[in-house]
Design a protein around this motif. Structure first.
Motif, PDB file in Angstrom:
ATOM      1  N   ASP A  50       0.908  -1.296  -0.092  1.00 49.33           N
ATOM      2  CA  ASP A  50       0.054   0.286   0.131  1.00 49.33           C
ATOM      3  C   ASP A  50       1.219   1.066  -0.447  1.00 49.33           C
ATOM      4  O   ASP A  50       0.730   2.692  -0.444  1.00 49.33           O
ATOM      5  N   ARG A  51       2.173   1.239   1.045  1.00 49.69           N
ATOM      6  CA  ARG A  51       2.722   2.689   0.723  1.00 49.69           C
ATOM      7  C   ARG A  51       4.013   2.757  -0.999  1.00 49.69           C
ATOM      8  O   ARG A  51       3.581   4.131  -0.333  1.00 49.69           O
ATOM      9  N   LEU A  52       3.991   1.868  -1.067  1.00 45.89           N
ATOM     10  CA  LEU A  52       4.569   1.872  -2.427  1.00 45.89           C
ATOM     11  C   LEU A  52       3.454   2.255  -3.871  1.00 45.89           C
ATOM     12  O   LEU A  52       4.246   2.660  -4.551  1.00 45.89           O
ATOM     13  N   GLU A  57       7.355   8.956  -3.570  1.00 44.15           N
ATOM     14  CA  GLU A  57       8.584  10.436  -2.902  1.00 44.15           C
ATOM     15  C   GLU A  57       8.804   9.089  -2.526  1.00 44.15           C
ATOM     16  O   GLU A  57      10.308   8.938  -2.134  1.00 44.15           O
ATOM     17  N   PHE A  58       8.313   8.128  -1.556  1.00 48.15           N
ATOM     18  CA  PHE A  58       8.743   7.071  -0.884  1.00 48.15           C
ATOM     19  C   PHE A  58       9.388   6.176  -1.921  1.00 48.15           C
ATOM     20  O   PHE A  58      10.356   5.732  -0.831  1.00 48.15           O
ATOM     21  N   ASP A  59       9.102   6.174  -3.260  1.00 45.51           N
ATOM     22  CA  ASP A  59       9.603   5.017  -3.654  1.00 45.51           C
ATOM     23  C   ASP A  59      10.375   5.314  -4.328  1.00 45.51           C
ATOM     24  O   ASP A  59      11.872   4.394  -3.930  1.00 45.51           O
ATOM     25  N   ARG A  76      15.408   0.677   6.714  1.00 44.80           N
ATOM     26  CA  ARG A  76      14.968   1.387   7.286  1.00 44.80           C
ATOM     27  C   ARG A  76      13.179   2.084   7.008  1.00 44.80           C
ATOM     28  O   ARG A  76      12.235   1.844   7.589  1.00 44.80           O
ATOM     29  N   LEU A  77      13.512   1.820   5.842  1.00 41.23           N
ATOM     30  CA  LEU A  77      11.965   2.376   5.305  1.00 41.23           C
ATOM     31  C   LEU A  77      11.223   1.790   4.868  1.00 41.23           C
ATOM     32  O   LEU A  77       9.751   1.581   5.294  1.00 41.23           O
TER      33      LEU A  77
END
Length: 119
Positions: A50-52, A57-59, A76-77
């Motif tokens: 879901d986050r990806l 920006e996270f990716d 960590r990410l």
């Protein structure tokens, strides 16, 4: 024509020939626990996916850390998404592989592998 020879195994009717193959009693406890632990792993994998899927920006941060071989930052990410399971992280220029792992009764029982391409 099919002939029965004493001591042989009949593939269709093995129950008619007792003593040929004895089965041990089953204990589904570990399988039951493994299934429940695997459900937890799937939920955690879903959190990461879901986050990806929601944050370019996270990716980008994840891909950059992998590109410079900063494995600690990559881990960590991944854990910053809220994952509490043990996750092995592997990456190469083509993509990312996440291996979620867990134990049941001190046995290595459950693994869920997610493979994603980024190039």
């Amino acid at each position: 024509m099919y002939y029965y020879h004493p001591g042989s195994y009949h593939p269709i009717y093995p129950r008619y020939y007792p003593g040929i193959r004895q089965q041990t009693p089953v204990d589904s406890n570990i399988l039951y626990q493994s299934a429940n632990v695997s459900k937890k792993l799937m939920k955690e994998a879903s959190i990461v996916l879901d986050r990806l899927a929601q944050s370019k920006e996270f990716d980008s941060k994840l891909m950059y850390a992998a590109q410079i071989s900063d494995i600690n930052e990559v881990k960590r990410l991944i854990h910053s998404t809220g994952v509490t399971s043990d996750v092995d992280v592997y990456y190469n220029p083509d993509g990312l592989r996440l291996e979620f792992k867990s134990n049941v009764e001190a046995l290595d029982c459950c693994k869920l592998t997610i493979t994603l391409r980024w190039r």
